[in-house]
Design a protein around this motif. Structure first.
Motif, PDB file in Angstrom:
ATOM      1  N   ALA A   1       9.552 -10.979  -1.628  1.00 15.52           N
ATOM      2  CA  ALA A   1       8.335 -11.296  -2.376  1.00 15.52           C
ATOM      3  C   ALA A   1       7.123 -10.679  -1.687  1.00 15.52           C
ATOM      4  O   ALA A   1       6.214 -10.153  -2.339  1.00 15.52           O
ATOM      5  CB  ALA A   1       8.174 -12.806  -2.504  1.00 15.52           C
ATOM      6  N   GLY A   2       7.103 -10.743  -0.361  1.00 16.57           N
ATOM      7  CA  GLY A   2       6.019 -10.119   0.390  1.00 16.57           C
ATOM      8  C   GLY A   2       6.009  -8.608   0.235  1.00 16.57           C
ATOM      9  O   GLY A   2       4.945  -7.995   0.074  1.00 16.57           O
ATOM     10  N   ILE A   3       7.186  -8.011   0.281  1.00 19.46           N
ATOM     11  CA  ILE A   3       7.295  -6.567   0.100  1.00 19.46           C
ATOM     12  C   ILE A   3       6.765  -6.166  -1.277  1.00 19.46           C
ATOM     13  O   ILE A   3       6.029  -5.175  -1.414  1.00 19.46           O
ATOM     14  CB  ILE A   3       8.758  -6.128   0.275  1.00 19.46           C
ATOM     15  N   MET A   4       7.128  -6.923  -2.301  1.00 20.57           N
ATOM     16  CA  MET A   4       6.648  -6.628  -3.652  1.00 20.57           C
ATOM     17  C   MET A   4       5.131  -6.747  -3.735  1.00 20.57           C
ATOM     18  O   MET A   4       4.463  -5.939  -4.400  1.00 20.57           O
ATOM     19  CB  MET A   4       7.304  -7.572  -4.654  1.00 20.57           C
ATOM     20  N   ALA A   5       4.575  -7.729  -3.042  1.00 21.07           N
ATOM     21  CA  ALA A   5       3.124  -7.894  -3.041  1.00 21.07           C
ATOM     22  C   ALA A   5       2.439  -6.692  -2.412  1.00 21.07           C
ATOM     23  O   ALA A   5       1.420  -6.207  -2.922  1.00 21.07           O
ATOM     24  CB  ALA A   5       2.747  -9.171  -2.286  1.00 21.07           C
ATOM     25  N   VAL A   6       2.985  -6.199  -1.314  1.00 15.63           N
ATOM     26  CA  VAL A   6       2.406  -5.022  -0.659  1.00 15.63           C
ATOM     27  C   VAL A   6       2.559  -3.793  -1.546  1.00 15.63           C
ATOM     28  O   VAL A   6       1.637  -2.982  -1.682  1.00 15.63           O
ATOM     29  CB  VAL A   6       3.063  -4.771   0.713  1.00 15.63           C
ATOM     30  N   SER A   7       3.724  -3.658  -2.174  1.00 17.23           N
ATOM     31  CA  SER A   7       3.960  -2.524  -3.068  1.00 17.23           C
ATOM     32  C   SER A   7       2.970  -2.518  -4.224  1.00 17.23           C
ATOM     33  O   SER A   7       2.404  -1.468  -4.587  1.00 17.23           O
ATOM     34  CB  SER A   7       5.397  -2.582  -3.604  1.00 17.23           C
ATOM     35  N   ASP A   8       2.724  -3.682  -4.808  1.00 10.28           N
ATOM     36  CA  ASP A   8       1.765  -3.778  -5.908  1.00 10.28           C
ATOM     37  C   ASP A   8       0.348  -3.452  -5.431  1.00 10.28           C
ATOM     38  O   ASP A   8      -0.420  -2.787  -6.138  1.00 10.28           O
ATOM     39  CB  ASP A   8       1.794  -5.181  -6.513  1.00 10.28           C
ATOM     40  N   ALA A   9       0.004  -3.923  -4.237  1.00 11.19           N
ATOM     41  CA  ALA A   9      -1.321  -3.641  -3.687  1.00 11.19           C
ATOM     42  C   ALA A   9      -1.503  -2.154  -3.429  1.00 11.19           C
ATOM     43  O   ALA A   9      -2.564  -1.584  -3.721  1.00 11.19           O
ATOM     44  CB  ALA A   9      -1.534  -4.442  -2.396  1.00 11.19           C
ATOM     45  N   ALA A  10      -0.465  -1.523  -2.895  1.00 12.65           N
ATOM     46  CA  ALA A  10      -0.528  -0.086  -2.623  1.00 12.65           C
ATOM     47  C   ALA A  10      -0.681   0.705  -3.921  1.00 12.65           C
ATOM     48  O   ALA A  10      -1.452   1.673  -3.995  1.00 12.65           O
ATOM     49  CB  ALA A  10       0.726   0.358  -1.874  1.00 12.65           C
ATOM     50  N   ALA A  11       0.045   0.289  -4.960  1.00 15.15           N
ATOM     51  CA  ALA A  11      -0.052   0.974  -6.251  1.00 15.15           C
ATOM     52  C   ALA A  11      -1.457   0.841  -6.832  1.00 15.15           C
ATOM     53  O   ALA A  11      -2.007   1.792  -7.397  1.00 15.15           O
ATOM     54  CB  ALA A  11       0.985   0.406  -7.216  1.00 15.15           C
TER      55      ALA A  11
END
Length: 348
Positions: free
Chosen positions: A187-197
């Motif tokens: 879930a944390g990884i997905m949050a970072v991925s969304d932020a980066a996008a």
């Protein structure tokens, strides 16, 4: 160079040092409720809410950052382990999550830049994200195994709020640490991925697992091997272990991960095991000697300390590994990671 490139370049030359524990250092200040609470007018007592000190007593975390950099640290972890909506709700401070994270990251960034300006040696800021006290993999109710207190999307949103604020404050990396539940980490990884996008740029991730038993598993039952394969797709700039146990107990698991992972290895153990009073009394020289063996074996790229560690521990670790060659990544791995591509081969 961006932050990922800069860290990889430094880590290719030497073993880097991250900082040590914050909680025990804060305890040394013996702050009372008034110091924690400041003039925020919150409905609940704040004593023990270490993260809120960025707003109410900023000289405390700032002095700790300075002490660790003076001890030889290359990386400052922000004082934001519990700066999320779930944890801050215990203090009626969930509305301050963004401000706490922004100010904490700005503080670490300012001190890091100050030390880098003095001697030209790169310093980095890792935006620290703890696991919260909720788990996606396990039920808190033994009579209802299917029950969950939180779902994936909700936890991702909790992490995303923290990630955005840490990036805004100037963090180089997002450190998802003390991972006891691999699904929480995802879930944390997905949050970072969304932020980066949303930003249209790379936001490097550091991942650090914590073990709950000596067999080498976390609370959700994953071994270090399983954890790596579950998160490798995120292309973390570092993978490693923290908290859990002391360096002696982590030794075989560090060796396993070092052979497996095709990225930098970062390990920051506790200062031994706690005594009967729950205190850590392993001497800095002992910790340094133990982690120094990992350096001698070519198993690590970044070292530091977790619970019970002090600036003295960090100074001893830095001295113990000075001049030691870092764990080497395959040349193809370094090239492809700098380019942001998936490597063709894995490390042996």
């Amino acid at each position: 160079m961006n932050a990922r490139e800069k860290l990889l370049a430094e880590a290719a030359r030497r073993i880097l040092i991250t900082d040590g524990a914050f909680g025990t250092e804060i305890q040394n200040w013996k702050l009372d409720e008034a110091a924690y609470a400041g003039d925020l007018g919150l409905a609940k007592d704040q004593k023990g809410n270490n993260d809120i000190l960025a707003l109410t007593k900023p000289e405390v975390p700032e002095s700790i950052h300075r002490a660790y950099f003076e001890a030889g640290a290359d990386i400052a972890e922000t004082n934001t382990f519990s700066a999320n909506r779930i944890s801050q709700a215990d203090y009626a401070a969930e509305h301050l999550v963004r401000e706490i994270n922004v100010e904490s990251a700005k503080m670490a960034r300012r001190v890091a830049d100050e030390f880098e300006a003095k001697d030209g040696r790169p310093r980095f800021v890792a935006g620290a994200i703890g696991p919260t006290n909720k788990t996606l993999s396990l039920s808190p109710d033994v009579n209802d195994p299917g029950f969950r207190e939180i779902d994936f999307d909700e936890l991702k949103d909790v992490y995303r709020e923290q990630v955005d604020a840490l990036i805004e404050g100037g963090a180089d990396f997002i450190l998802i640490e003390t991972v006891f539940d691999t699904l929480n980490a995802k879930a944390g990884i997905m949050a970072v991925s969304d932020a980066a996008a949303a930003l249209g740029r790379d936001v490097p991730i550091m991942l650090s697992m914590t073990l709950t038993d000596l067999s080498g598993r976390n609370l959700s039952g994953h071994t270090v091997e399983a954890f790596w394969h579950a998160v490798r797709h995120a292309k973390p700039v570092t993978i490693g272990l923290n908290c859990s146990f002391g360096a002696e107990q982590l030794r075989p698991h560090v060796a396993t991960l070092a052979k497996l992972a095709d990225t930098l290895i970062m390990v920051y153990p506790n200062a031994g095991l706690p005594n009967e009073l729950g205190e850590y009394d392993e001497a800095p020289e002992t910790t340094a000697s133990l982690v120094g063996k990992w350096a001698e074996a070519g198993q690590v790229n970044i070292l530091g300390g977790c619970c019970g560690s002090t600036p003295e521990h960090i100074a001893a670790i830095a001295k113990a590994v000075e001049g030691r060659a870092p764990r080497q990544l395959p040349e193809v791995e370094v090239r492809t990671r700098l380019a942001g591509l998936e490597p063709f081969t894995m490390a042996a």
